[in-house]
Design an enzyme around this catalytic site. Sequence first.
Site, PDB file in Angstrom:
ATOM      1  N   LYS A   1       5.902   4.842 -13.224  1.00 21.10           N
ATOM      2  CA  LYS A   1       5.715   5.918 -11.946  1.00 21.10           C
ATOM      3  C   LYS A   1       6.766   6.531 -11.731  1.00 21.10           C
ATOM      4  CE  LYS A   1       4.486   7.080  -7.430  1.00 21.10           C
ATOM      5  NZ  LYS A   1       4.061   6.495  -6.120  1.00 21.10           N
TER       6      LYS A   1
ATOM      7  N   GLY B   1       4.183   8.373   3.673  1.00 16.18           N
ATOM      8  CA  GLY B   1       4.492   7.456   4.907  1.00 16.18           C
ATOM      9  C   GLY B   1       3.915   8.237   6.355  1.00 16.18           C
TER      10      GLY B   1
ATOM     11  N   GLY C   1       0.656  10.117   1.522  1.00 15.61           N
ATOM     12  CA  GLY C   1       0.081  10.480   2.479  1.00 15.61           C
ATOM     13  C   GLY C   1      -1.576  10.367   2.830  1.00 15.61           C
TER      14      GLY C   1
ATOM     15  N   ASN D   1      -0.494   2.914  -0.059  1.00 13.59           N
ATOM     16  CA  ASN D   1       0.313   1.984   0.328  1.00 13.59           C
ATOM     17  C   ASN D   1       0.718   2.106   2.085  1.00 13.59           C
ATOM     18  OD1 ASN D   1       3.814   1.126  -0.751  1.00 13.59           O
ATOM     19  ND2 ASN D   1       2.456   0.065   0.488  1.00 13.59           N
ATOM     20  N   THR D   2       1.265   2.729   2.586  1.00 12.66           N
ATOM     21  CA  THR D   2       1.570   2.666   3.753  1.00 12.66           C
ATOM     22  C   THR D   2       0.592   2.407   4.769  1.00 12.66           C
ATOM     23  OG1 THR D   2       3.365   4.300   3.588  1.00 12.66           O
ATOM     24  CG2 THR D   2       2.687   3.920   5.971  1.00 12.66           C
TER      25      THR D   2
END
Lengths: 71, 384, 257
Positions: free
Chosen positions: C97, C158, C185, C206-207
């Site tokens: 990635k 994030g 996002g 992720n976040t």
Amino acid sequence: MDSVIVLNGKERRFFAENVPNTLSSLLTQLDVLETTAVVEIDGRLVHPKDFSETLIRDGQRIELVRFMGGG
Amino acid sequence: MNITSNPPSPALLLREMGLDRDVNRWRDRLKGIGPTEVERALDSTPGFYHFEKLLALISPTAESYLEPMARMARDLTIRRFGRTIRLYAPLYLSSFCVNRCLYCGFNADTPFKRVRLSLRDALAEGLILNQSGIRDLLLVSGEDRAHVSVKFIEELCAHLRNHFCFVSIEVHRMNLKEYARLFEAGVEGVALYQETYDRDVYAKYHRQGPKADYDKRLSGPDDIAQAGMREVGLGVLLGLSDWRTETLALAEHVHHLIKSYWRTHVSISFPRLRPAHGVSKSQFPHLVLDKELVQMILALRLCFADVGLVLSTREPAHLRDHLIRLGITRMSAGSRTNPGGYQYPQQGPGQFQVDDDRSAKEIADMVRCHGLDPVWKDWDKAFL
Amino acid sequence: MDMLTLAGRTFRSRLLLGTGKFDSNETMTRALDASGAEIITVALRRVDLDNPQDDLLSSIDQKSYLLLPNTSGARDAEEAIRLSRMARIATGIEWVKLEVTPDPYYLLPDPVETLKAAKILVDEGFVVLPYINADPILSLKLQDAGTATVMPLGSPIGSNQGLHTRASLRIILEQARVPVIVDAGLGLPSHASEAMEMGADAVLVNTAIATAKDPLGMARAFKHGVIAGRLAFLGGPRAPHLQASSSSPLTGFLREE
């Protein structure tokens, strides 16, 4: 004889009896698992199969990298 | 591992979809489409292509939905292209041809006095067009490589580019290198109609000559796009085969080009079989009615928001006046289809009979009457 | 069954999971399991020599998951290429990635360096999944260069703000010849659903999961959100109904025949 290498950007001194000759022995000394380590010596990537044969020399710049959490 | 970004060929696409022969099998499928499917197609966001959506829009059932289709197509065209129509004129360079296409006035078997324009004559024709206001020129020719060579077109362009803002060509199928050379010389668009996507019908009407090679013809637009041409024009000659299946194949071809060559603008033309010298209507069982032509134009506009839709002078004046409100973005004005015809209107037969003999100025006035702005030049090279 | 195909490999799950920001490896592996994800991203960092036992890979069964190394931390193409080669030599994994983020505040991707690195990496045989801003032209150029996907952001990493870039995402989705994975996002499962409803092939989160009060619960929620969005997309959503406008008939002339 003592040996100094730059490990992950910091100088590291090894005293005579503990000087690691090979990359494998360095990793063992550092308690870093060989199977998950990525190693660059003086800007050159070392293939894992060569760890046990790669010699550590005085003055080398070694980067020890591994996978961490990331997005 | 190398991820290839080579696009699949149109020939393969059409074969896999069953659109390049035995197209009768689509008849039942089309008949089976009911109001629900048509309404679902109309409810979907206008301007986006899905095969099933087009299938519904060209179905017999969709004939009852022409008015709502027209409103949506018109609104979409105005939003994407503005209240404008580009005007262009064809300049025929030669009526010599080595092909024997049964439908064409320039068929090699048809005896008539062929005309070839010299560079000087071609420029004189160009001047007349320029004086009438035309700035968008289409160079047309029968397949006459000996005379209408790459070099000839290059020389012609060297002069023409001072008088015209956009020069495109509709001549024999050239190769990638030749297209690239012509692009360097100032040609920015190439029209290359497949005429028909049905292989058997193609073989029937293209007996002899280089144009008889279906696959070579089909692969032409890919070469045109790869050579860097800014516009590529596709089309089928309506009347050769069933218009519905031709539209399906044409749309797949358009979609392939849009996806594979994002820098190239695709346009679609709608040449409809008209009487020509040596060509009779009785030979052609798939003639397309006005309402069918309208349905085809509307269906394609509702599937392709940004594709140019081009109307030639094959259509009679009164019909063109209505069609320009339905999504058309470019039309010819004041055309002559016989080489030298602007200087000498009576000189020899044209490729087809022109049914709208209004001058460029009259067309422009008509366009304005419909609340549209006639655009003579769409691209100004002077700034580059 | 509706499968996700990336570079010739098929996957059941359309949710990719990032492994950063979790409070522990244990939480991360449990969230991973709850999410149903089959592809996880990992970063390359210097080994903490004071804490050499801390080893992510020892917690992950590499046979069950596809490890997707990212080049996070790279500030230019050269660094990204170096990280990619490091990842490959260690694991033999050719997937990467590609993330080039010179700005440490917003971590927005550098389009110029990303394209530069992508071309070189594709040439070296990598399967490249580039992380980019939602730029339709950049997407096309990356596809021309041979990347396996494009990964446009929804909003900055994030920020959890959802699909701020939706207008551009729509264009990217329309024009794409490769799978599109919306990354960064996505703060709520509904954001992920929206991306899938628009036609995205997959999303990466992720976040939102790692920093949730209950990462396992959030992982499960995202799993369902992605499935819901995909089912809605396959079901054929309808555009808002257009009002019929009363203007004079456009096709009346046909009836005059």
